[in-house]
Write an enzyme that holds these catalytic residues in place. Sequence first.
Site, PDB file in Angstrom:
ATOM      1  CG  HIS A   1    -104.914 -67.801  31.225  1.00 10.64           C
ATOM      2  ND1 HIS A   1    -104.054 -66.851  30.720  1.00 10.64           N
ATOM      3  CD2 HIS A   1    -105.476 -67.254  32.341  1.00 10.64           C
ATOM      4  CE1 HIS A   1    -104.111 -65.768  31.487  1.00 10.64           C
ATOM      5  NE2 HIS A   1    -104.965 -65.990  32.483  1.00 10.64           N
ATOM      6  CB  CYS A   2    -102.210 -70.773  35.503  1.00 11.86           C
ATOM      7  SG  CYS A   2    -102.273 -71.076  37.285  1.00 11.86           S
TER       8      CYS A   2
END
Length: 393
Positions: A189-190
């Site tokens: 997850h960025c």
Amino acid sequence: MSLHWALICHGLITLTIVVSFLCGQWPIFQGTPISSIHRFLTFGAYQYFLRFIGAVFGDRGTNLILSVEYYCCDRPNPILQLIYLAIIGTTYYIIVKTSFSYIPGYYLSEVHRYASFLAVAVGILLFLVTSFSDPGTVKADNVSRYLSAYPYDNIIYTEKECPTCKIPKPARSKHCSLCNRCVARFDHHCGWMNNCIGERNTRYFLAFLLWHFLLCIYGTIAIGLVLAGRLKELQIVHVLTVYYRVDNSLRSLAPYVVQWLLDAHNTQILLMVFMGVVSLLLAGFFAYHANLCLTNTTTNETFKWQDYISWQKKLIEARASTAALKANIAGMTTEGKPRESKCKSFFRQSLLQDTEAIVKKNVYDKGFFHNLYEVVFPVSTRASFLHTKSKSG
């Protein structure tokens, strides 16, 4: 002269803080001041801040800070997206204000006024595409197709159900607690994208990293050529050698040229240092993710493999210790029985090492070109995947 030293110290301190914050946890920095600064920036400073708030404002203040932390760190939010837009917008604005007046110049033509804007616009477009594209959400209506596309390897992935979504979990997928969805071929997850990086948008994420690396390199070189053009147009070297009698050699001229640049164009120098550092960081991130893609591995899977291999090593060591203990007991109870030869013991140890190597095999790695094709053309975008949908319907 004191201003020059202040600028140099400012640049060094900024560089140290940026490298410590982003790279301080790397093994190469363990036991160094970089690692200590990283721990302070990422953990220690926040703990001291919480204690200060608790001492001044009590539990109410602490709870308020913790609620802000929960929103910033544990819930989807656009904070880092806004920071990215602020960074790239402010940087480009400063470049325009400080350098565009010298374009066209001795080394740069006027086309770079428009090329730079186009390059920044493409970078923002890639950012938006990566941020708002579907990473490959696994739903009840497509889970059967993802199960067929990504079979279980029965090593790090086994058949199971997502306890939150209440649907089978295809291999290589993961439920993101921030986005509250299962993502196929989940990488990570960025926070900068406020989105997961998964099966459908890994290609956009790689393009984003590569393009911004090239953008920083382009900006650094362009500003460098602007400054070189100013040196040429103002004949700084000629003035130094003719009027100030400075020896016409690199060693003699360099201190004076640097002093003039820091005095007349310190903003451009700081921009070059900033973009140079960012380009190195982007190059590292891109190389890491490109290597993962070419070996058909994800960031999530690297941690899974590390845990699995660690568990396997402990299991093998336990079995070896048990076997050695049994051999010692047998040697004490059996008189006259010859001890195990060193050759046989070495062969058994090699066999255990070979077993360890076998469990590291990635069944999803099907070769360089196939792995690259899977990233550029995700499984869920192919006609065969859509055809499976119509058949299952």
